[in-house]
Scaffold this motif. Structure first.
Motif, PDB file in Angstrom:
ATOM      1  N   PRO A 121       0.798  -1.225   0.000  1.00 29.77           N
ATOM      2  CA  PRO A 121       0.000   0.000   0.000  1.00 29.77           C
ATOM      3  C   PRO A 121       0.832   1.276   0.000  1.00 29.77           C
ATOM      4  O   PRO A 121       0.286   2.354   0.182  1.00 29.77           O
ATOM      5  CB  PRO A 121      -0.786  -0.115   1.314  1.00 29.77           C
ATOM      6  N   THR A 122       2.153   1.155  -0.212  1.00 29.14           N
ATOM      7  CA  THR A 122       3.039   2.320  -0.120  1.00 29.14           C
ATOM      8  C   THR A 122       3.557   2.715  -1.494  1.00 29.14           C
ATOM      9  O   THR A 122       4.090   1.882  -2.245  1.00 29.14           O
ATOM     10  CB  THR A 122       4.225   2.026   0.811  1.00 29.14           C
ATOM     11  N   LEU A 123       3.406   3.995  -1.811  1.00 29.23           N
ATOM     12  CA  LEU A 123       3.981   4.609  -3.007  1.00 29.23           C
ATOM     13  C   LEU A 123       5.201   5.403  -2.589  1.00 29.23           C
ATOM     14  O   LEU A 123       5.136   6.189  -1.642  1.00 29.23           O
ATOM     15  CB  LEU A 123       2.964   5.548  -3.664  1.00 29.23           C
ATOM     16  N   THR A 124       6.315   5.225  -3.313  1.00 28.14           N
ATOM     17  CA  THR A 124       7.499   6.050  -3.112  1.00 28.14           C
ATOM     18  C   THR A 124       7.769   6.844  -4.382  1.00 28.14           C
ATOM     19  O   THR A 124       7.767   6.283  -5.487  1.00 28.14           O
ATOM     20  CB  THR A 124       8.730   5.198  -2.763  1.00 28.14           C
ATOM     21  N   VAL A 125       7.961   8.141  -4.228  1.00 30.97           N
ATOM     22  CA  VAL A 125       8.319   9.030  -5.334  1.00 30.97           C
ATOM     23  C   VAL A 125       9.713   9.568  -5.033  1.00 30.97           C
ATOM     24  O   VAL A 125       9.916  10.218  -4.005  1.00 30.97           O
ATOM     25  CB  VAL A 125       7.317  10.188  -5.490  1.00 30.97           C
ATOM     26  N   LEU A 225      -3.536   8.952   5.694  1.00 29.65           N
ATOM     27  CA  LEU A 225      -2.363   8.754   4.846  1.00 29.65           C
ATOM     28  C   LEU A 225      -1.131   9.019   5.703  1.00 29.65           C
ATOM     29  O   LEU A 225      -1.077  10.027   6.431  1.00 29.65           O
ATOM     30  CB  LEU A 225      -2.374   9.725   3.664  1.00 29.65           C
ATOM     31  N   THR A 226      -0.140   8.141   5.613  1.00 25.97           N
ATOM     32  CA  THR A 226       1.098   8.336   6.375  1.00 25.97           C
ATOM     33  C   THR A 226       2.247   8.599   5.417  1.00 25.97           C
ATOM     34  O   THR A 226       2.371   7.938   4.388  1.00 25.97           O
ATOM     35  CB  THR A 226       1.408   7.127   7.266  1.00 25.97           C
ATOM     36  N   PHE A 227       3.087   9.561   5.769  1.00 26.56           N
ATOM     37  CA  PHE A 227       4.162  10.038   4.908  1.00 26.56           C
ATOM     38  C   PHE A 227       5.508   9.868   5.599  1.00 26.56           C
ATOM     39  O   PHE A 227       5.628  10.062   6.814  1.00 26.56           O
ATOM     40  CB  PHE A 227       3.983  11.533   4.594  1.00 26.56           C
ATOM     41  N   ARG A 279      22.345  13.408  -6.051  1.00 22.54           N
ATOM     42  CA  ARG A 279      21.610  13.426  -4.793  1.00 22.54           C
ATOM     43  C   ARG A 279      20.213  12.864  -5.022  1.00 22.54           C
ATOM     44  O   ARG A 279      19.598  13.089  -6.068  1.00 22.54           O
ATOM     45  CB  ARG A 279      21.478  14.846  -4.232  1.00 22.54           C
ATOM     46  N   ARG A 280      19.719  12.168  -4.006  1.00 19.67           N
ATOM     47  CA  ARG A 280      18.379  11.570  -4.059  1.00 19.67           C
ATOM     48  C   ARG A 280      17.487  12.275  -3.037  1.00 19.67           C
ATOM     49  O   ARG A 280      17.901  12.556  -1.896  1.00 19.67           O
ATOM     50  CB  ARG A 280      18.460  10.079  -3.749  1.00 19.67           C
ATOM     51  N   PHE A 281      16.257  12.525  -3.445  1.00 25.42           N
ATOM     52  CA  PHE A 281      15.237  13.126  -2.598  1.00 25.42           C
ATOM     53  C   PHE A 281      13.974  12.286  -2.790  1.00 25.42           C
ATOM     54  O   PHE A 281      13.618  11.965  -3.932  1.00 25.42           O
ATOM     55  CB  PHE A 281      14.961  14.568  -3.006  1.00 25.42           C
ATOM     56  N   ALA A 282      13.283  11.934  -1.710  1.00 27.65           N
ATOM     57  CA  ALA A 282      12.145  11.033  -1.874  1.00 27.65           C
ATOM     58  C   ALA A 282      11.120  11.236  -0.769  1.00 27.65           C
ATOM     59  O   ALA A 282      11.446  11.629   0.350  1.00 27.65           O
ATOM     60  CB  ALA A 282      12.616   9.573  -1.884  1.00 27.65           C
ATOM     61  N   PHE A 283       9.868  10.930  -1.113  1.00 26.90           N
ATOM     62  CA  PHE A 283       8.832  10.800  -0.106  1.00 26.90           C
ATOM     63  C   PHE A 283       8.043   9.525  -0.396  1.00 26.90           C
ATOM     64  O   PHE A 283       7.954   9.066  -1.536  1.00 26.90           O
ATOM     65  CB  PHE A 283       7.904  12.020  -0.059  1.00 26.90           C
ATOM     66  N   SER A 284       7.488   8.960   0.661  1.00 25.46           N
ATOM     67  CA  SER A 284       6.585   7.818   0.505  1.00 25.46           C
ATOM     68  C   SER A 284       5.279   8.137   1.198  1.00 25.46           C
ATOM     69  O   SER A 284       5.238   8.889   2.179  1.00 25.46           O
ATOM     70  CB  SER A 284       7.205   6.538   1.065  1.00 25.46           C
ATOM     71  N   VAL A 285       4.210   7.573   0.661  1.00 29.13           N
ATOM     72  CA  VAL A 285       2.896   7.720   1.267  1.00 29.13           C
ATOM     73  C   VAL A 285       2.235   6.345   1.287  1.00 29.13           C
ATOM     74  O   VAL A 285       2.238   5.625   0.289  1.00 29.13           O
ATOM     75  CB  VAL A 285       2.030   8.774   0.520  1.00 29.13           C
ATOM     76  N   THR A 286       1.709   5.988   2.449  1.00 31.39           N
ATOM     77  CA  THR A 286       1.022   4.709   2.617  1.00 31.39           C
ATOM     78  C   THR A 286      -0.473   4.975   2.712  1.00 31.39           C
ATOM     79  O   THR A 286      -0.935   5.795   3.516  1.00 31.39           O
ATOM     80  CB  THR A 286       1.526   3.981   3.875  1.00 31.39           C
ATOM     81  N   PHE A 287      -1.214   4.261   1.857  1.00 34.14           N
ATOM     82  CA  PHE A 287      -2.662   4.455   1.739  1.00 34.14           C
ATOM     83  C   PHE A 287      -3.397   3.423   2.583  1.00 34.14           C
ATOM     84  O   PHE A 287      -2.910   2.300   2.798  1.00 34.14           O
ATOM     85  CB  PHE A 287      -3.084   4.304   0.274  1.00 34.14           C
ATOM     86  N   PRO A 288      -4.595   3.748   3.038  1.00 32.12           N
ATOM     87  CA  PRO A 288      -5.391   2.757   3.774  1.00 32.12           C
ATOM     88  C   PRO A 288      -5.894   1.668   2.830  1.00 32.12           C
ATOM     89  O   PRO A 288      -6.237   1.955   1.674  1.00 32.12           O
ATOM     90  CB  PRO A 288      -6.546   3.591   4.341  1.00 32.12           C
ATOM     91  N   VAL A 289      -5.897   0.448   3.293  1.00 33.52           N
ATOM     92  CA  VAL A 289      -6.362  -0.671   2.469  1.00 33.52           C
ATOM     93  C   VAL A 289      -7.366  -1.507   3.261  1.00 33.52           C
ATOM     94  O   VAL A 289      -7.460  -1.391   4.481  1.00 33.52           O
ATOM     95  CB  VAL A 289      -5.191  -1.556   2.008  1.00 33.52           C
TER      96      VAL A 289
END
Length: 289
Positions: A121-125, A225-227, A279-289
């Motif tokens: 359930p987690t998207l990473t950008v 949503l958790t980031f 350099r790497r920069f990222a966020f992840s968001v976990t959606f409710p399932v």
């Protein structure tokens, strides 16, 4: 015309456009799309990637080694066509290379790769910035995703942003898009901010320090949503007054300060990347399932 790449697993489906490598939809298995739809009545963006600056420059003009360059708010990457350089069922990577047009406004040899990937359930950008030249390269990089407010299934519920670190970071107001040189008392109370109409009448809430590396955006008693943030020390929250979305914006770099330095390398939190490095920069968001 931009093309759309879709990645999916058994709980999430993500659509990404070649224009700006911008996410267009984030849909869970119940059919709910959690991302703002880009309605032009409020704001056409959905999840732009910010590069090579975050925020505004004075008079939309940067100085690089004393020479002026025209640069619109949040940079040019969000208006550029990217090339699809990797794709699997659950991952896509878009890449922007230097061109004569980018050199005219940003005189560096860069490569910007933006990857969207799924793990349950987690998207990473993630954005990777490479300096392919032979001189140090200053830049800012950030993300600007807009999620529905109220969240799906959250109608009539109080919406709250809660910082993982429980902090009360001070806000730095914006003056005509530039950061004021003073800071105001935090709107957070023990890491908790109750969202309300009117909070964004004077532009975004910008927290240059102490917001931490994670937060939760939730409808109390409903969906959340958790980031998590990687190498993104600055945070902004924004919505157009009356609009049904909330932008949760993790940044590395901010707008220029009002009356402050005009050189790109001297803007707050600017990265100056040595030749040959990335350099790497990222966020992840976990959606409710």
């Amino acid at each position: 015309m931009p093309t759309i790449t879709r990645i999916a697993n058994d709980v999430l489906s993500i659509e990404v456009s070649s224009l700006g490598a911008e996410m267009q939809a984030a849909t869970t298995q119940d059919g709910a799309n959690w991302l703002w739809n880009g309605d032009a009545a409020f704001w056409t963006g959905r999840s732009p990637v910010l590069f090579p600056i975050v925020g505004k420059a004075p008079d939309d003009t940067l100085l690089i080694d004393g020479k002026p360059y025209s640069m619109a708010q949040h940079g040019f990457a969000r208006r550029r066509e990217f090339s699809l350089t990797a794709a699997t069922a659950t991952l896509c990577r878009y890449t922007l290379e230097v061109t004569a047009e980018t050199r005219a406004v940003y005189p560096f040899d860069f490569r910007l790769s933006v990857e969207h990937s799924l793990d349950g359930p987690t998207l990473t950008v993630a954005a990777e910035v490479e300096n392919r030249g032979d001189v140090p390269m200053p830049f800012g990089c950030g993300f600007h995703p807009a999620f529905l407010w109220p969240l799906p299934g959250g109608n009539g519920k109080t919406h709250v942003v809660t910082l993982d670190n429980g902090a009360e970071p001070k806000r730095q107001p914006l003056e005509n898009g530039l950061l004021s040189r003073h800071r105001e008392t935090s709107p957070f109370d023990n890491g908790r901010l109750v969202l309300a109409q009117g909070q964004f009448d004077n532009d975004a809430l910008v927290f240059p320090d102490d917001a931490g590396d994670g937060l939760t955006y939730e409808a109390e008693g409903g969906p959340a949503l958790t980031f998590r943030f990687e190498n993104l020390p600055n945070l902004a929250l924004w919505s157009k007054p009356g609009a049904p979305f909330l932008c949760i914006e993790p940044w590395h770099g901010t707008a220029a300060e009002f009356g402050g330095a005009r050189e790109l390398k001297d803007r707050p939190y600017t990265t100056v990347l040595p030749a040959g490095e990335s350099r790497r920069f990222a966020f992840s968001v976990t959606f409710p399932v």
